[in-house]
Design an enzyme around this catalytic site. Structure first.
Site, PDB file in Angstrom:
ATOM      1  N   HIS A 175      -6.345  -7.490  12.878  1.00 39.75           N
ATOM      2  CA  HIS A 175      -5.110  -6.702  12.839  1.00 39.75           C
ATOM      3  C   HIS A 175      -4.715  -6.299  14.254  1.00 39.75           C
ATOM      4  O   HIS A 175      -5.557  -5.858  15.031  1.00 39.75           O
ATOM      5  CB  HIS A 175      -5.345  -5.466  11.967  1.00 39.75           C
ATOM      6  CG  HIS A 175      -4.106  -4.672  11.670  1.00 39.75           C
ATOM      7  ND1 HIS A 175      -2.931  -5.249  11.242  1.00 39.75           N
ATOM      8  CD2 HIS A 175      -3.864  -3.339  11.723  1.00 39.75           C
ATOM      9  CE1 HIS A 175      -2.030  -4.295  11.060  1.00 39.75           C
ATOM     10  NE2 HIS A 175      -2.562  -3.130  11.351  1.00 39.75           N
ATOM     11  N   ARG A 201       0.941 -10.987   6.941  1.00 39.62           N
ATOM     12  CA  ARG A 201       0.949  -9.775   6.110  1.00 39.62           C
ATOM     13  C   ARG A 201       2.204  -8.962   6.416  1.00 39.62           C
ATOM     14  O   ARG A 201       2.275  -8.258   7.421  1.00 39.62           O
ATOM     15  CB  ARG A 201      -0.312  -8.938   6.391  1.00 39.62           C
ATOM     16  CG  ARG A 201      -1.621  -9.686   6.142  1.00 39.62           C
ATOM     17  CD  ARG A 201      -2.827  -8.765   6.292  1.00 39.62           C
ATOM     18  NE  ARG A 201      -2.913  -8.155   7.586  1.00 39.62           N
ATOM     19  CZ  ARG A 201      -3.544  -8.659   8.641  1.00 39.62           C
ATOM     20  NH1 ARG A 201      -4.180  -9.821   8.544  1.00 39.62           N
ATOM     21  NH2 ARG A 201      -3.557  -8.024   9.788  1.00 39.62           N
ATOM     22  N   ARG A 233     -11.092  -0.209  14.440  1.00 40.36           N
ATOM     23  CA  ARG A 233     -10.952   0.505  13.172  1.00 40.36           C
ATOM     24  C   ARG A 233     -12.053   0.029  12.229  1.00 40.36           C
ATOM     25  O   ARG A 233     -13.021   0.737  12.012  1.00 40.36           O
ATOM     26  CB  ARG A 233      -9.552   0.276  12.596  1.00 40.36           C
ATOM     27  CG  ARG A 233      -9.249   1.126  11.394  1.00 40.36           C
ATOM     28  CD  ARG A 233      -7.774   1.143  11.037  1.00 40.36           C
ATOM     29  NE  ARG A 233      -7.251  -0.142  10.587  1.00 40.36           N
ATOM     30  CZ  ARG A 233      -5.996  -0.332  10.196  1.00 40.36           C
ATOM     31  NH1 ARG A 233      -5.138   0.671  10.183  1.00 40.36           N
ATOM     32  NH2 ARG A 233      -5.583  -1.521   9.799  1.00 40.36           N
ATOM     33  N   TYR A 261      14.403  30.957   6.903  1.00 39.91           N
ATOM     34  CA  TYR A 261      13.204  31.666   7.383  1.00 39.91           C
ATOM     35  C   TYR A 261      13.219  31.796   8.898  1.00 39.91           C
ATOM     36  O   TYR A 261      13.561  30.858   9.607  1.00 39.91           O
ATOM     37  CB  TYR A 261      11.953  30.902   6.979  1.00 39.91           C
ATOM     38  CG  TYR A 261      11.701  30.868   5.492  1.00 39.91           C
ATOM     39  CD1 TYR A 261      11.511  32.047   4.769  1.00 39.91           C
ATOM     40  CD2 TYR A 261      11.655  29.663   4.809  1.00 39.91           C
ATOM     41  CE1 TYR A 261      11.272  32.012   3.400  1.00 39.91           C
ATOM     42  CE2 TYR A 261      11.415  29.610   3.441  1.00 39.91           C
ATOM     43  CZ  TYR A 261      11.227  30.791   2.753  1.00 39.91           C
ATOM     44  OH  TYR A 261      10.993  30.752   1.398  1.00 39.91           O
ATOM     45  N   LYS A 288       0.840  -1.206   0.000  1.00 43.17           N
ATOM     46  CA  LYS A 288       0.000   0.000   0.000  1.00 43.17           C
ATOM     47  C   LYS A 288       0.877   1.258   0.000  1.00 43.17           C
ATOM     48  O   LYS A 288       2.076   1.175   0.283  1.00 43.17           O
ATOM     49  CB  LYS A 288      -0.928  -0.024   1.220  1.00 43.17           C
ATOM     50  CG  LYS A 288      -0.201  -0.071   2.558  1.00 43.17           C
ATOM     51  CD  LYS A 288      -1.135  -0.463   3.705  1.00 43.17           C
ATOM     52  CE  LYS A 288      -0.410  -0.450   5.029  1.00 43.17           C
ATOM     53  NZ  LYS A 288      -1.239  -1.017   6.120  1.00 43.17           N
ATOM     54  N   CYS A 327      13.335  24.532   4.187  1.00 40.53           N
ATOM     55  CA  CYS A 327      12.376  25.228   3.322  1.00 40.53           C
ATOM     56  C   CYS A 327      11.639  24.195   2.471  1.00 40.53           C
ATOM     57  O   CYS A 327      11.876  23.002   2.586  1.00 40.53           O
ATOM     58  CB  CYS A 327      13.095  26.205   2.396  1.00 40.53           C
ATOM     59  SG  CYS A 327      14.276  27.294   3.212  1.00 40.53           S
ATOM     60  N   MET A 328      10.760  24.651   1.584  1.00 41.15           N
ATOM     61  CA  MET A 328      10.000  23.718   0.756  1.00 41.15           C
ATOM     62  C   MET A 328      10.913  22.932  -0.180  1.00 41.15           C
ATOM     63  O   MET A 328      10.719  21.734  -0.389  1.00 41.15           O
ATOM     64  CB  MET A 328       8.939  24.463  -0.062  1.00 41.15           C
ATOM     65  CG  MET A 328       7.939  23.530  -0.718  1.00 41.15           C
ATOM     66  SD  MET A 328       6.738  24.359  -1.755  1.00 41.15           S
ATOM     67  CE  MET A 328       5.778  25.276  -0.575  1.00 41.15           C
ATOM     68  N   ASP A 329      11.937  23.605  -0.747  1.00 39.55           N
ATOM     69  CA  ASP A 329      12.744  22.969  -1.785  1.00 39.55           C
ATOM     70  C   ASP A 329      14.241  22.948  -1.490  1.00 39.55           C
ATOM     71  O   ASP A 329      15.014  22.466  -2.313  1.00 39.55           O
ATOM     72  CB  ASP A 329      12.570  23.712  -3.115  1.00 39.55           C
ATOM     73  CG  ASP A 329      11.156  24.202  -3.298  1.00 39.55           C
ATOM     74  OD1 ASP A 329      10.265  23.349  -3.350  1.00 39.55           O
ATOM     75  OD2 ASP A 329      10.961  25.432  -3.353  1.00 39.55           O
TER      76      ASP A 329
HETATM   77  C1  LIG Z   1      -0.470  -1.863   6.932  1.00 41.68           C
HETATM   78  C2  LIG Z   1      -1.030  -3.129   7.395  1.00 41.68           C
HETATM   79  C3  LIG Z   1      -0.194  -4.247   7.573  1.00 41.68           C
HETATM   80  C4  LIG Z   1       1.318  -4.174   7.502  1.00 41.68           C
HETATM   81  O1  LIG Z   1       1.805  -3.727   8.735  1.00 41.68           O
HETATM   82  P1  LIG Z   1       3.392  -3.599   8.993  1.00 41.68           P
HETATM   83  O2  LIG Z   1       3.508  -3.132  10.396  1.00 41.68           O
HETATM   84  O3  LIG Z   1       3.883  -2.592   8.019  1.00 41.68           O
HETATM   85  O4  LIG Z   1       3.950  -4.943   8.741  1.00 41.68           O
HETATM   86  C5  LIG Z   1      -0.799  -5.454   7.865  1.00 41.68           C
HETATM   87  N1  LIG Z   1      -2.146  -5.549   7.999  1.00 41.68           N
HETATM   88  C6  LIG Z   1      -2.967  -4.489   7.880  1.00 41.68           C
HETATM   89  C7  LIG Z   1      -4.439  -4.666   8.055  1.00 41.68           C
HETATM   90  C8  LIG Z   1      -2.439  -3.247   7.586  1.00 41.68           C
HETATM   91  O5  LIG Z   1      -3.259  -2.195   7.476  1.00 41.68           O
END
Ligand SMILES: *Cc1c(COP(=O)(O)O)cnc(C)c1O
Length: 415
Positions: free
Chosen positions: A171, A227, A141, A272, A38, A319-321
């Protein structure tokens, strides 16, 4: 390969593969890996990372339907799971493309069931919406409520026509802490929930719970799949996890070049707000990257970079850049000298974790935020194998167009 003369991020795909192998060696009971890519693979570039890890994963996870589709359009054929919520109005696309949505309400499930059934009628071949159910075991969540009511709903969803519940997951909120009590409570709730759904008649082939922290430290939670996210990219979820279990290698480094070197006298201010004022003559170098590239502004006056293998502290605000660093103690610094913002130079190394600590930020966020202006350069076996540059097309159009422009210098008054 185009020479990048301002800034670029180097992505070491050999380190990515090393990290996949190190995790794989730590998996329990034949569990397989889902590669979490992601946010454009945590800022590293989803397509090249997905291609590199493909031999090691059973599938991928992303956050949005667009991220899933992008992988498919680039030739990724393994299953892709969307970890977040996809609006029911997009059910037809999910079914058509075989993208696995996360589901936890009857409304979502009905929309997918209808899309699958409609598709089946249209094409005369049965279509099937493969879905993963989320269970909320403590993160608050998304997910089915982790109780008898939730288990009944899960089974009811499983009985809808055109629906195949391929996976069921939860999770962890606190698996990266030394104290695993919270994670283990979630794990117990999840197992209890699975027993209840099975009693309701739902059998699901794939159970997945473990994130990177649990891959490293909670072998008992690996079950069918895990995951893997942050660890692919060579970072530990937190400094509380047992790093000796899985040895990870950093993947991303960030590079730039000095654009200006000058001495400023005592009393001169830098950047700045004049938050830095020289106490004596100071040699200042300018680096052409800023918070507009995702370099954290909270490193103002605190962070440092590596030039000629030595630390150059940031002077005043980022700064920004651009920003300025102190090179008084580094001999012979010149324009075009390489600047390492993340990574090694000589014997020293700046890690993403160090930037997070120094600036009071979060390492996941720092890599995700490296911006579109920063081209990524991919290395395999120590050789450049590709680049990802959001502005390549625009740049080429610009070169073509500018040739046609009226660019006569004599227009300048006084010439
Ligand atoms: C982002 C995410 C992960 C990965 O988590 P890490 O800590 O980066 O390994 C796994 N499961 C879910 C549901 C997530 O949102």
């Amino acid at each position: 390969m185009k020479q990048y003369t301002r800034v670029y991020a180097r992505i070491d795909l050999d380190a990515v593969i090393h990290n996949m192998q190190a995790m794989q060696a730590n998996l329990t009971g034949g569990a397989r890996m889902i590669g979490v890519v992601k946010t454009d693979a945590y800022g590293h570039g989803a397509v090249p990372v997905a291609q590199a890890i493909d031999p090691y994963v059973a599938g991928y996870a992303v956050a949005t339907i667009e991220e899933a589709r992008n992988l498919q359009l680039h030739g990724i054929t393994k299953p892709i799971l969307i970890l977040g919520v996809t609006h029911p109005s997009r059910s037809r696309e999910l079914v058509e493309y075989g993208i696995r949505p996360t589901v936890f309400t009857m409304e979502q499930a009905r929309a997918l069931s209808e899309a699958a059934e409609a598709g089946a009628r249209g094409s005369q071949t049965p279509l099937c919406a493969k879905i993963h159910l989320a269970v909320d075991t403590g993160m608050s969540r998304i997910g089915l409520p982790c109780d008898a009511e939730g288990a009944r709903l899960a089974a009811e969803i499983g009985r809808l026509p055109g629906i195949f519940v391929e996976g069921i997951f939860t999770h962890f909120a606190r698996a990266d802490e030394t104290d695993k009590a919270s994670a283990l409570r979630q794990w117990e709730r999840y197992r209890q929930f699975i027993r209840m759904t099975e009693a309701e008649g739902l059998k699901v082939p794939v159970h997945h719970v473990a994130n990177s922290a649990a891959i490293i430290e909670l072998g008992q939670t690996h079950w069918d799949m895990v995951r893997a996210g942050i660890s692919i990219y060579g970072m530990y979820p937190s400094d509380e996890v047992a790093q000796e279990n899985v040895k990870l290698e950093p993947v991303l480094s960030l590079h730039s070049y000095v654009t200006c070197v000058k001495d400023i006298p005592a009393g001169a201010e830098v950047s700045y707000g004049g938050t830095f004022k020289a106490e004596s003559t100071t040699k200042v170098a300018t680096v052409p990257i800023g918070y507009g590239d995702g370099y954290p502004r909270n490193l103002s006056g605190r962070g440092s970079v590596l030039i000629r293998g030595k630390r150059a502290p940031i002077l005043g605000r980022v700064c920004m850049d651009q920003f300025m660093v102190d090179v008084t103690e580094i001999p012979d610094v010149r324009v075009d000298d390489p600047v390492t913002l993340i990574g090694c130079d000589g014997d020293d190394r700046i890690t993403v974790e160090e930037l997070a600590r120094t600036g009071g930020g979060f390492h996941y966020e720092i890599v995700c935020d490296i911006g579109k202006r920063v081209p990524r350069v991919y290395l395999r076996d120590g050789r450049v194998v590709g680049t990802k540059d959001y502005f390549t097309d625009m740049y080429e159009d610009f070169v073509a167009d500018s040739a046609k422009e009226d660019n006569d210098c004599r227009q300048q008054p006084g010439k």
